[in-house]
Scaffold this motif. Structure first.
Motif, mmCIF file in Angstrom:
data_model
loop_
_atom_site.group_PDB
_atom_site.id
_atom_site.type_symbol
_atom_site.label_atom_id
_atom_site.label_comp_id
_atom_site.label_asym_id
_atom_site.label_seq_id
_atom_site.Cartn_x
_atom_site.Cartn_y
_atom_site.Cartn_z
ATOM 1 N N PHE A 830 0.863 -1.181 0.000
ATOM 2 C CA PHE A 830 0.000 0.000 0.000
ATOM 3 C C PHE A 830 0.893 1.222 0.000
ATOM 4 O O PHE A 830 2.109 1.117 0.109
ATOM 5 N N SER A 831 0.268 2.377 -0.153
ATOM 6 C CA SER A 831 1.104 3.573 -0.128
ATOM 7 C C SER A 831 0.620 4.480 0.995
ATOM 8 O O SER A 831 -0.563 4.490 1.329
ATOM 9 N N ILE A 832 1.549 5.203 1.589
ATOM 10 C CA ILE A 832 1.178 6.173 2.617
ATOM 11 C C ILE A 832 1.676 7.519 2.139
ATOM 12 O O ILE A 832 2.608 7.602 1.338
ATOM 13 N N SER A 833 1.053 8.577 2.602
ATOM 14 C CA SER A 833 1.466 9.889 2.123
ATOM 15 C C SER A 833 2.447 10.493 3.120
ATOM 16 O O SER A 833 2.114 10.689 4.280
ATOM 17 N N VAL A 834 3.661 10.717 2.669
ATOM 18 C CA VAL A 834 4.661 11.370 3.513
ATOM 19 C C VAL A 834 5.295 12.476 2.687
ATOM 20 O O VAL A 834 5.758 12.225 1.575
ATOM 21 N N ASN A 883 1.027 -15.168 10.409
ATOM 22 C CA ASN A 883 -0.349 -15.102 10.921
ATOM 23 C C ASN A 883 -0.668 -13.874 11.735
ATOM 24 O O ASN A 883 -1.547 -13.924 12.583
ATOM 25 N N THR A 884 0.048 -12.771 11.547
ATOM 26 C CA THR A 884 -0.304 -11.596 12.349
ATOM 27 C C THR A 884 -0.945 -10.487 11.531
ATOM 28 O O THR A 884 -1.435 -9.530 12.096
ATOM 29 N N LEU A 885 -0.933 -10.588 10.197
ATOM 30 C CA LEU A 885 -1.614 -9.545 9.418
ATOM 31 C C LEU A 885 -3.123 -9.764 9.512
ATOM 32 O O LEU A 885 -3.583 -10.910 9.497
ATOM 33 N N PRO A 886 -3.884 -8.679 9.606
ATOM 34 C CA PRO A 886 -5.341 -8.859 9.705
ATOM 35 C C PRO A 886 -5.901 -9.520 8.442
ATOM 36 O O PRO A 886 -5.461 -9.205 7.339
ATOM 37 N N GLU A 897 -6.770 -2.341 6.912
ATOM 38 C CA GLU A 897 -6.517 -2.552 8.334
ATOM 39 C C GLU A 897 -5.008 -2.660 8.585
ATOM 40 O O GLU A 897 -4.490 -2.133 9.563
ATOM 41 N N SER A 898 -4.307 -3.337 7.653
ATOM 42 C CA SER A 898 -2.851 -3.463 7.790
ATOM 43 C C SER A 898 -2.207 -2.084 7.738
ATOM 44 O O SER A 898 -1.308 -1.776 8.510
ATOM 45 N N LYS A 899 -2.698 -1.266 6.822
ATOM 46 C CA LYS A 899 -2.146 0.082 6.679
ATOM 47 C C LYS A 899 -2.406 0.889 7.948
ATOM 48 O O LYS A 899 -1.543 1.606 8.441
ATOM 49 N N GLN A 900 -3.618 0.718 8.480
ATOM 50 C CA GLN A 900 -3.975 1.433 9.703
ATOM 51 C C GLN A 900 -3.030 1.044 10.841
ATOM 52 O O GLN A 900 -2.505 1.902 11.552
ATOM 53 N N LEU A 901 -2.797 -0.257 10.985
ATOM 54 C CA LEU A 901 -1.903 -0.734 12.047
ATOM 55 C C LEU A 901 -0.497 -0.176 11.845
ATOM 56 O O LEU A 901 0.178 0.218 12.797
ATOM 57 N N PHE A 902 -0.062 -0.133 10.596
ATOM 58 C CA PHE A 902 1.282 0.376 10.294
ATOM 59 C C PHE A 902 1.399 1.837 10.737
ATOM 60 O O PHE A 902 2.352 2.232 11.393
ATOM 61 N N LEU A 903 0.362 2.627 10.407
ATOM 62 C CA LEU A 903 0.426 4.058 10.723
ATOM 63 C C LEU A 903 0.234 4.326 12.213
ATOM 64 O O LEU A 903 0.701 5.326 12.732
#
Length: 1556
Positions: A830-834, A883-886, A897-903
């Motif tokens: 995924f991409s995040i904005s930085v 087994n830990t990624l949603p 959800e993975s992106k949310q956890l990352f951020l």
């Protein structure tokens, strides 16, 4: 392994093995458990011990299409997830290998491996952490390291060659080995040689820090005698072992790694710098200019494609319910749906008759049995949730048609498994916004829902309150004879709502009208050629999308028989769908490419497969570009089993546009399907270019057939106005048809943008009066009207103006032999904005058996592969435990959800590699220093613009007439003698112990007498001359004061020294020794306890005790008076020396003359209005600066009583200081930041109990924090807020400011305006400019005035380089002129030439006569609207920070505290942070308050925040335990100590990440 499949294993054993492998690949069991169960299963059939020379956990990396002959060798692990084997492609793998090899030729890149604390390393090979003794190892030495036993992790066919482990000079934790893959394509192994660099680091001392400042910046000279002079309390062992003469540590793994990182970063970056423009104040981020050479679309404008006419057949029903009624009454016995159990046996057959009667029953009950007769719960048009598990299509079908008959709107959703499923909250939001109050479910599902202890179904997070209604026939009442559902023709009412998860995780409901539903079924019937009573096998999810449209809706319209294969059966037997096709001679099957791939892996030698009955194999995810390889491989294997090539029909669909295109099953096998081999480079610019000259980065697409009957299709630009694309341009497909969704339920704005699009041609004319629907698919229409899909809008990432598709990145990552390190189906991209651009993040699940080293290898190669093939940098690559990624309900990865956890910093990765240096190319241009404008021009410029020169002064000492008796004495010793005669019994000092009771006190006469005795002792026992130096080593208290005046009486020069800490002698004693030596003390005075400590065993281990000067114990004083007290003659001689360690670790002693000392005391007396009747509480360390003056000198000069509270006592009793202030009704009190922090943290929750104990702070008018730094506004504000309830006036709290050249420049005092706060722009500050902004504006930084300028002090702001005066509100160095300036540094060899200008500087222009002292601090003066006591306008001084703490990065000046503040805010677990630079790299050290598993979460967050707020790239992130960052007694961080400790490997960090 080659002979493995020829063994006669029984079918059930093979099935069980396949199951086991599936479990392993999905991470359901561990490797160990897998091997145990597997050997048990095949133990009976295998003569030799299992695992010899073969192991299925390392599948082959074969990429060739497999012919039946080679099928026995074709055994590869299956895996789950929604995005696994679709990504397999031979061509792509070869391309990746070639790209990696090419990277290798281009230049070696050495990536330093992160360091981890052992407790953080899960199952890791220890050799990654134990550096060899040799500094140069031979290549062969490590060739098998980290391999474990060769058999366990290698298969005989696919042997990994570990090539040349480059063992670096002083660091093996970054050994960069690399493996080569033998890709069994044509048998020739495409060897991938060593990709990583072999940078050999010699073990020289690390390079000098290139970030040091210009020559005239402040640096306190270190005396030549001792290399460690500059370090106070070297917290990390003895400093002398650590440094060379210039303070640069030698050796040390860390510094070598950093050097390696620096070398890597010196490689030229690919993106060339574009043109920049820099506004006067703003640093503008680089604007990405389009590359002039990039490919542009050149084709003609496309035309809208029209599908064939939708030929309405005469007997087509007028609505879907009408069709159900027809078949339910005409052929009630005809089978409608057959469901399977987990063994693949038919579980239940639902006939059309049963479907019809049961649906009526559901419809009646839903309308009449919920609520009361007068007030039914559901009315036609209301929405209901359908919650059915994936293995019960029959119950779902009955409920769905029941809703259609009752005219209520079904909203099918997934079964919630726990209270906190990934994404479940958003589903709840959808239900709430649809106004759902009833959920229909099956009996079994209802029993399986999580229950509360009382047996009720709890409310799921974010869900509305629901009534759960079970639809099984036995629970329903029979409808009366006369009740019949109202069957209408299909109209514009909503038929059902399909949920759709967006890229950001939000869930929308797509509404489908009844007419759209019917038309869609007709279009599918026509394009697929469905006929009555055909059999169709459905493996797809029947609740939505292709599975719903074919398996539930169109099938009923045509009275077809659906064989439904649940996901749970596929997991156990991946061949089940093929077996059912054979068994039922099915004409049609609906599958995903995953199902085809699983069948490939499992089919082995099943003899009886015959697929000739299939006339159509619908591939539901044909729109995924990577499905083509599964289709090809499937055809290859099964063509010999009767599968006709033209049967494979990929289709493209989207929740909004339903079926977008589908390949028709033709009889003409001569017409081959469409293929497009496109250049990825072109695709990233949005244009279609067939095959690039590079041949490496290509994407092969298959067509998904033509437009649906009765529909129009066009391609529009993905963003902006919907303008038609050119024929060679990629855009978003739009469909104009009745058979699409009509809206997002309840969201009119989004609906307009998606479902009501009016495409325009190049001149702006509409191409149709009817609206089109955006499909969310990116692609183009090729020759012959064939549609090609290149990706989804949701997976689109626009980086630096180029478009990349998440699926393509996944495919490239997986082509780097992932099988050993990560799970295939478990990769999230995924991409995040930085910093105003998208940044790509790749997260994968790591196999539990891969070592740190291997994973790190794999990560660095993935980065290179993606860089080579997509020409885009990955910002962050993280590996998480298996087994830990949603997960999504069907086992895929929940991306948002993975992106949310990352951020949020709660992903808890076990490996992280950040590459901001390579990705972030839009930083502002490094600032070029402009040629300095001469000081004269600056002054003239200020005059012209009407700005005054920045100068200010306190009140004039000379003209202030007051009844100051002490003024007539030149020396403090005389003042004390005078007080002992005139007011002998007046108490000057009271010392409190930790219980708040008086430990001891001194009256004027007691102090005088005690001092006399000490003077005698010095003369008799110490044999000292006047002017000799004496070190006073005392704990904070009264002995110290008496010893000080004893020295004055004897004519000696006292130096106060903090005593060694009894628990920490090894680190604190060397500092004492250093000060004693540097100050050339002729003797030491101390207490009996410390005497003993100095002679202890621990002391002799830490320093050479034989070289101490004589030590006098003042607990044992002579009884007699001295013959004569010493009378100093010249007031300019030395009164005392003040030694202090700056935060940069410099030890500097300054000389205070008698004149300066008296002037100092008088200045404070006047500012604070101190008289004998006053009481002042002091909670400070009495060893240097203003703390010492307040503790020892002021009471004697002004006669007030000082209540002394040693700060160390607060560790036992944090409330001690405030209780004393309250008990003695004190109006003025002084403390340090560490005391204030202790009270804020330690008493935060106790304010109520303190209030009940009578604590009252309402009498305090000044509470001054004594500091030598920028005021810590957050701390003073929280302190004020916290104790407001206890009567503390918020205006009482203020700060003072002092430094080495002048121990107190500002001090708030009693009269005068309150301290003001301004907000400045942090970006301008970096350019040494002050720009005032409003509170809360972006990049604003609050600065509080540092108190009022003391009487007798003049301040000017000067340019530190040109020494010219600066204007009001300009940032420069604070210069001070005052009677109480120190008279110079005290250094060993009198080598004061270098530093002399600190005390005797003159301006280069303007007033060139006055002699100023340079403070070494940057700040500015600002004239405010307030008036001070004399009626003048008040000038406020704002301190920004020390020059020698400031860091020069990218040509700008950064103050560490600003970066630290940003970092501390970024995650709740970061309690403290310190930053420093090393060889131009920014190093960020954070203290973690939490489990060590959180350590790696912090790395991306820290990197992001520093980029966003400071435009800096963090080079190294170090995560340490609480308390590792050293703090001095004033509460300031000792950043240079920390740096030395880090470079000498003494911090024991939890994790060190080297950002690339």
């Amino acid at each position: 392994m080659a002979d493995r499949d020829t063994l006669p294993l029984p079918l059930e054993v093979r099935t069980r093995l396949a199951e086991l492998e599936l479990e392993l690949s999905e991470g359901d069991i561990t490797q160990k458990g897998y091997e145990k169960k597997r050997s048990k299963l095949i133990g009976a059939f295998l003569p030799q011990a299992p695992g010899k020379g073969m192991d299925p956990s390392v599948p082959h990396e074969r990429r060739t299409p497999v012919t039946p002959g080679s099928s026995s060798r074709y055994h590869r692990r299956r895996s789950s997830g929604s995005r696994d084997e679709r990504y397999r492609s031979d061509v792509h793998t070869e391309a990746v290998q070639a790209a990696l090899a090419k990277q290798k030729e281009r230049g070696k890149m050495a990536v330093p491996m992160p360091s981890k604390r052992r407790s953080l390393v899960v199952q890791s090979s220890m050799d990654a952490y134990t550096p060899p003794d040799t500094s140069s190892g031979s290549e062969g030495e490590g060739s098998m390291q980290g391999e474990g036993t060769p058999t366990s992790s290698q298969s005989s066919i696919n042997m990994e060659n570990w090539i040349s482990r480059a063992i670096h000079g002083s660091t093996t934790s970054s050994t960069t080995s690399s493996s080569s893959t033998q890709s069994g394509g044509s048998g020739a192994a495409s060897r991938l040689a060593d990709v990583m660099g072999q940078t050999h680091l010699e073990n020289h001392s690390a390079p000098p820090d290139v970030t040091s400042y210009t020559t005239d910046s402040i640096q306190v000279e270190r005396p030549q005698g001792s290399t460690t002079t500059s370090r106070s309390t070297p917290k990390y062992g003895n400093a002398e072992l650590m440094e060379t003469g210039d303070g640069v540590p030698v050796g040390g793994r860390v510094s070598a790694k950093i050097q390696q990182l620096v070398n890597t970063l010196k490689r030229p970056k690919r993106p060339p710098l574009r043109e920049f423009f820099v506004d006067d104040f703003e640093e503008l981020l680089e604007v990405q200019q389009p590359d002039p050479n990039q490919p542009k679309a050149e084709g003609a404008q496309m035309l809208a494609m029209r599908g064939e006419q939708l030929g309405v057949v005469t007997n087509w029903p007028l609505s879907l319910e009408a069709a159900l009624q027809r078949w339910g009454t005409i052929s009630p016995k005809a089978p409608c749906l057959t469901t399977m159990d987990t063994n693949g046996k038919p579980l239940y057959i639902l006939t059309y008759g049963k479907l019809w009667t049961r649906s009526i029953k559901v419809a009646y009950n839903v309308l009449h049995k919920l609520g009361s007769k007068q007030e039914p719960m559901l009315r036609p048009g209301d929405r209901v949730a359908l919650v059915f598990p994936n293995n019960d299509p029959a119950a779902f079908m009955v409920a769905f048609y029941g809703c259609l008959l009752a005219e209520v709107v079904p909203v099918p959703i997934e079964v919630p498994l726990t209270r906190k499923d990934a994404g479940s909250q958003q589903i709840g939001f959808l239900l709430g916004s649809c106004g759902v109050t009833v959920a229909l479910t099956s009996d079994a599902c209802h029993k399986g829902l999580p229950k509360s202890p009382t047996g009720e179904i709890p409310q799921f997070k974010g869900w509305p309150k629901l009534l759960w209604f079970v639809t099984e026939s036995k629970h329903l009442s029979k409808p009366p004879r006369d009740w019949f559902p109202h069957i209408k023709d299909a109209n514009n009412e909503t038929a059902y709502i399909e949920y759709k998860t967006c890229k950001d995780g939000s869930v929308l409901g797509v509404t489908v009208m009844r007419i759209a539903l019917l038309t869609h079924c007709q279009a599918l019937t026509q394009s697929c050629g469905y006929t009555e009573a055909e059999t169709i096998v459905n493996v797809l999810d029947f609740k939505k999308d292709v599975g719903l449209w074919h398996g539930i809706l169109t099938s009923v319209m045509n009275m077809m028989h659906v064989i439904s294969i649940p996901y749970s059966l596929m997991k156990v037997n991946p061949l089940s769908w093929i077996q059912k096709v054979c068994q039922y001679k099915a004409k049609v099957a609906c599958v995903k490419s995953r199902d085809m791939h699983w069948a490939l892996v499992a089919h082995r030698d099943q003899r009886d497969i015959n697929l000739s009955s299939l006339r159509m194999l619908v591939v539901a995810d044909g729109a995924n570009p990577w499905s083509i390889s599964s289709c090809d491989a499937f055809l290859n294997v099964f063509q010999s089993k009767g599968l006709k090539p033209e049967v494979i029909c990929p289709c493209a669909s989207s929740p909004e546009a339903l079926t977008v295109a589908i390949r028709r099953p033709t009889d003409d096998s001569n017409q081959p399907p469409g293929r497009g081999v496109l250049s990825m480079q072109g695709l990233s610019h949005g244009v279609i270019r067939v095959d690039s000259e590079e041949k490496l980065s290509v994407l092969t697409l298959q067509d998904v057939g033509t437009v649906m009957p009765g529909a129009l299709m066009c391609v529009v630009k993905p963003d902006g106005v919907p303008q038609l694309c050119k024929t060679d341009e990629i855009g978003e497909l739009c469909v104009g048809s009745i058979a699409t969704g009509t809206s997002y339920y309840g969201l009119s704005g989004m609906t307009k943008n998606t479902f009501e699009v009016f495409p325009m041609n190049s001149v702006g004319a509409l191409i149709s009066e009817y609206p089109f629907t955006r499909t969310g698919l990116l692609g183009f229409v090729g020759p012959g009207g064939l549609c090609f899909i290149a990706g989804k809008m949701d997976g689109l990432m626009v980086v630096g103006g180029r478009r990349h598709n998440a699926d393509d990145i996944v495919a490239t990552a997986l082509a780097v032999e992932p099988m050993k390190f990560v799970y295939r189906g478990r990769i999230a991209v995924f991409s995040i904005s930085v910093l105003h651009d998208e940044r790509i993040v790749v997260v994968a699940e790591q196999r539990p058996d891969s070592t740190e080293e291997d994973s790190f290898q794999w990560m660095s190669r993935v980065l290179q592969a993606i860089d080579g093939i997509h020409q885009v940098g990955v910002y962050c690559l993280a590996l998480v435990p298996s087994n830990t990624l949603p997960k999504t309900p069907l086992g895929g990865i929940h991306l948002s959800e993975s992106k949310q956890l990352f951020l949020e910093g709660s992903l808890h990765p076990c490996n992280v590699l950040m590459c901001p240096h390579t990705c972030v190319t839009n930083l502002p241009k490094p600032r070029q220093k402009q040629p300095e404008i001469g000081p004269a021009s600056v002054m003239v410029g200020n005059l012209v613009s009407g700005k005054r020169i920045a100068q200010a002064s306190g009140r004039d000492l000379g003209q202030m007439e007051d009844n100051d008796q002490a003024r007539k004495f030149l020396f403090l010793s005389e003042v004390l003698q005078w007080r002992a005669q005139t007011t002998p019994d007046h108490v000057l000092y009271t010392l409190l112990n930790c219980r708040g009771t008086i430990a001891s006190s001194l009256t004027c006469v007691q102090l005088h007498k005690r001092a006399e005795k000490i003077a005698t002792m010095l003369a008799e026992r110490g044999h000292l001359q006047d002017g000799d130096h004496v070190a006073l080593v005392y704990p904070p208290g009264i002995d110290l004061i008496a010893a000080f005046y004893g020295c004055l009486y004897a004519g000696c020069v006292p130096i106060t020294v903090r005593p060694p800490h009894p628990q920490n002698i090894a680190t604190t004693l060397p500092t004492v020794k250093m000060i004693v030596e540097v100050s050339r003390s002729a003797c030491m005075m101390t207490t009996a306890v410390i005497c003993k400590l100095l002679r202890s065993k621990e002391a002799s281990a830490a320093v050479d005790v034989r070289s101490w000067p004589p030590v006098l114990d003042t607990d044992d004083l002579p009884k007699k008076k001295p013959p004569l007290l010493y009378k100093p003659s010249n007031p300019d001689t030395l009164a005392y020396l003040d030694f202090s360690v700056s935060t940069t670790g410099m030890l500097a002693g300054v000389k205070m003359s008698h004149t300066a000392t008296s002037a100092f005391c008088r200045s404070i007396k006047l500012q604070c209005e101190l008289y004998p009747s006053r009481e002042v509480a002091i909670c400070l360390d009495p060893y240097c600066g203003l703390g010492f003056v307040l503790w020892c000198l002021c009471s004697v000069y002004s006669g007030h009583q000082s209540i002394l509270i040693p700060p160390s006592e607060l560790e036992v009793n944090p409330a001690l200081w405030l209780l004393a202030v309250s008990q003695y009704k004190v109006r003025d009190t002084f403390c340090s930041y560490s005391v204030m922090e202790l009270c804020t943290k330690g008493l935060g929750l106790q304010t109520d109990s303190l209030k009940s104990r009578g604590l009252d702070l309402s009498r305090v008018r000044t509470c001054v924090v004594v500091a030598e730094e920028r005021p810590r506004i957050a701390l003073t504000q929280s302190f004020s807020k916290l104790f407001k309830d206890l009567g503390l006036h918020p205006r009482a709290v203020s700060t003072s400011f002092g430094c080495r050249v002048n121990l107190a420049i500002c001090l708030q005092g009693t009269s005068g305006p309150d301290p003001t706060t301004v907000y400045v722009d942090m970006r301008a500050l970096r350019h040494d400019r002050v720009r005032l902004v409003e509170r809360g504006s972006p990049h604003s930084l609050p600065l509080m005035e540092s108190g009022k300028i003391l009487p007798g002090v003049r301040i000017i702001i000067a340019n530190p380089e040109t020494k010219g005066p600066l204007g009001d509100s300009h940032l420069g160095e604070i210069w001070v002129c005052s009677g109480h300036n120190a008279s110079g540094y005290f250094t060993v060899y009198g080598d004061e030439a270098l530093q002399s200008d600190h005390f005797t500087s003159r301006l280069s222009f303007g007033d060139t006569q006055t002699i100023w002292a340079r403070t070494g601090y940057l700040g500015f003066l600002r004239r405010t609207e307030l008036t001070d006591a004399s009626g003048e306008r008040h000038d406020a001084l704002y301190v920004v920070g020390a020059l020698d703490e400031a860091m020069e990065l990218r040509g700008m000046r950064y103050h560490p505290i600003d970066i630290e503040t940003s970092v501390i805010r970024t995650h709740k677990s970061i309690t403290e942070c310190a930053v420093f630079t090393w060889t131009n790299l920014l190093v960020v050290v954070v203290e973690l308050d939490g489990s060590e598993q959180e350590a790696l979460d912090l790395v991306p967050l820290v990197t992001n925040v520093v980029l966003e707020e400071h435009y800096l790239i963090v080079g190294v992130v170090v995560v340490v335990d609480i308390g590792v960052i050293p703090i001095n007694s004033r509460g300031e961080k000792q950043r240079m100590h920390l740096r030395d400790g880090f470079l000498a490997d003494q911090l024991d960090p939890i994790y060190v990440a080297y950002n690339m």
